[in-house]
Write an enzyme that holds these catalytic residues in place. Sequence first.
Site, PDB file in Angstrom:
ATOM      1  N   THR A 124    -127.817  73.781  43.021  1.00 59.37           N
ATOM      2  CA  THR A 124    -127.360  73.391  41.804  1.00 59.37           C
ATOM      3  C   THR A 124    -126.183  72.368  41.988  1.00 59.37           C
ATOM      4  OG1 THR A 124    -127.984  75.293  41.007  1.00 59.37           O
ATOM      5  CG2 THR A 124    -126.671  74.053  39.475  1.00 59.37           C
ATOM      6  N   GLU A 154    -134.091  74.351  41.163  1.00 53.60           N
ATOM      7  CA  GLU A 154    -134.852  75.737  41.361  1.00 53.60           C
ATOM      8  C   GLU A 154    -134.429  76.545  40.098  1.00 53.60           C
ATOM      9  OE1 GLU A 154    -137.353  76.318  43.374  1.00 53.60           O
ATOM     10  OE2 GLU A 154    -137.358  77.835  41.700  1.00 53.60           O
ATOM     11  N   ARG A 157    -134.883  83.665  39.290  1.00 54.23           N
ATOM     12  CA  ARG A 157    -134.123  84.569  38.916  1.00 54.23           C
ATOM     13  C   ARG A 157    -133.917  85.691  40.227  1.00 54.23           C
ATOM     14  NH1 ARG A 157    -137.071  86.610  34.172  1.00 54.23           N
ATOM     15  NH2 ARG A 157    -138.687  85.696  35.477  1.00 54.23           N
ATOM     16  N   GLU A 158    -132.626  85.936  40.534  1.00 49.63           N
ATOM     17  CA  GLU A 158    -132.757  87.043  41.584  1.00 49.63           C
ATOM     18  C   GLU A 158    -133.530  88.291  41.191  1.00 49.63           C
ATOM     19  OE1 GLU A 158    -128.806  87.889  43.106  1.00 49.63           O
ATOM     20  OE2 GLU A 158    -128.487  85.914  43.120  1.00 49.63           O
ATOM     21  N   ASN A 231    -129.150  76.365  32.616  1.00 49.85           N
ATOM     22  CA  ASN A 231    -128.209  77.701  32.948  1.00 49.85           C
ATOM     23  C   ASN A 231    -127.054  77.766  31.810  1.00 49.85           C
ATOM     24  OD1 ASN A 231    -129.680  78.490  34.817  1.00 49.85           O
ATOM     25  ND2 ASN A 231    -128.177  78.077  36.631  1.00 49.85           N
ATOM     26  N   PHE A 272    -133.338  86.612  26.667  1.00 51.38           N
ATOM     27  CA  PHE A 272    -131.760  86.301  26.746  1.00 51.38           C
ATOM     28  C   PHE A 272    -130.953  86.394  25.454  1.00 51.38           C
ATOM     29  CE2 PHE A 272    -130.851  84.905  31.140  1.00 51.38           C
ATOM     30  CZ  PHE A 272    -132.126  85.161  31.696  1.00 51.38           C
ATOM     31  N   CYS A 283    -124.855  82.285  39.805  1.00 52.17           N
ATOM     32  CA  CYS A 283    -124.953  81.088  39.164  1.00 52.17           C
ATOM     33  C   CYS A 283    -124.397  81.092  37.828  1.00 52.17           C
ATOM     34  CB  CYS A 283    -126.700  81.099  38.708  1.00 52.17           C
ATOM     35  SG  CYS A 283    -127.566  80.915  40.128  1.00 52.17           S
TER      36      CYS A 283
END
Length: 469
Positions: A124, A154, A157-158, A231, A272, A283
């Site tokens: 990023t 990209e 998400r982890e 983000n 969210f 992030c």
Amino acid sequence: MGEPIKIAVVGSGYVGLVAAVCFAEIGHSVICVDNDEHKVAALQGGDTLIHENHLPDLLERYRNTRVRFMTDLGEATRECQAIFVAVGTPQSETGDADLSYVEAVASEIARSINGYKVIIEKSTVPVYTNEWIRRVIERNGVHRDAFDVVSNPEFLREGTAVEDFLHPDRIVVGADSERASDLLSMIYSPLTKGEYYRRPDAIEGCCSELKPPPLLLTSTKSAEIIKHASNAFLALKISFINAVSNLCEAADANVEQVAQGIGLDSRIGPKFLRPGIGYGGSCFPKDVAAFRSVAEQMGVDFSLLGEVEKINSNQKKRFLSKVRSALWTLRGKRLAVLGLAFKGDTDDIRESPAIDLVEMLLAEGCTVVAYDPAAMKRAQSELPPSGQMIYVTGIEEAAKDADALLILTDWREFARIDLRQLHAIMRYPIIIDGRNLYDPQDMVNNDFTYLSIGRPAATPSREPAVLAV
Ligand code: UDX
């Protein structure tokens, strides 16, 4: 599946490693480069280094065959046509992204260019980074026609990174030349043409042969902004619902009902909108700060992002007040803490609100008995074990004789606790839930005092209502 392309991925962190194995999974031949010899040796030996679903299987399948690991970026550059840069862009003291790793990689690539190459930013980065990369490479004597710089952000998400990579909502390619965008379209064609999803062994997810992901072609600068804006917008959504949850608490309303009510509007959407103790991770905090800083540098007022950050950090302080309102004084209290990772399904503790909260509790003189299914090893480097900071290996062990139990991470197993058994082992049946994992009525039925986010406090009838402190 399409034509295999030789790809180098620079950086073997969350993004780089996942991208490397996923490119192999869709048929390409990949060299993953990292300058950390120990990491490279571990990866060559089959250690995934991070906790990520599907990653061990894919690594096992392609390790040292379709995915090779090495430290030599020069060799990787000479061998590959597409070079994805996925190195860290940590936050500097001023909030900007520190691009020194990106610059170092660009200069090293420049020294080894031996034919047309496409250098792709996956980290990023702020808008204009592609131009800087281009300038650095030219300064190292490479002709403008010998390379292109592309932005291919990209959105993984982890915890669900592999699935997100192979089943993306969209693939964004910011390229200013047709030659470069053609190469990227070819790399992603097994996904965009749906071929990958036809495979019987394909990893399952929301895309299919009939519903492949779209590839959005934009200018390089637009793609850079898309990543930061995505983000920042998601962080804004979380801060928005957290602010609404505070209002619900003041008005004795229920934020879950409010979130459902607004989320059913298709223009807003339900995702969210989970209130909690604030967003964390590698992030959102970094990217919101970097985006704000980019706007400032370009003379654009984006103070809205400052508010997003303020609400986020206040959310932790509000949670601490909640703990105090349930326990009155904190010094000497024994608190069970469930969760240290910044969210469930990961061992990552970077910018974890749970870690910040534990630090605050320790500073107040509490004893913390903590359990996390995956993040305890990492947490110990931030919060070393001591008489006041105790790590245990299960929920029951944490809860035994606790004055209260705090839920700080949304691990699934924390939503399935046997409440009767829990009640029997705690000193006082008090739960303060920073992730709204339970129905308050169930808690009252099981004789718990239960405080959560944006919902009325639930207390068994014999207990007085929670007092203000
Ligand atoms: C995020 C973005 O989702 C991803 O697209 C980007 O590529 C990287 O950053 P990640 O950091 O892995 O991914 O986590 P994510 O699932 O987005 O959660 C971020 C934080 O927000 C976590 O602390 C999580 O607990 C919190 N969160 C998320 C909420 O508090 N409420 C929500 O409704 C969603």
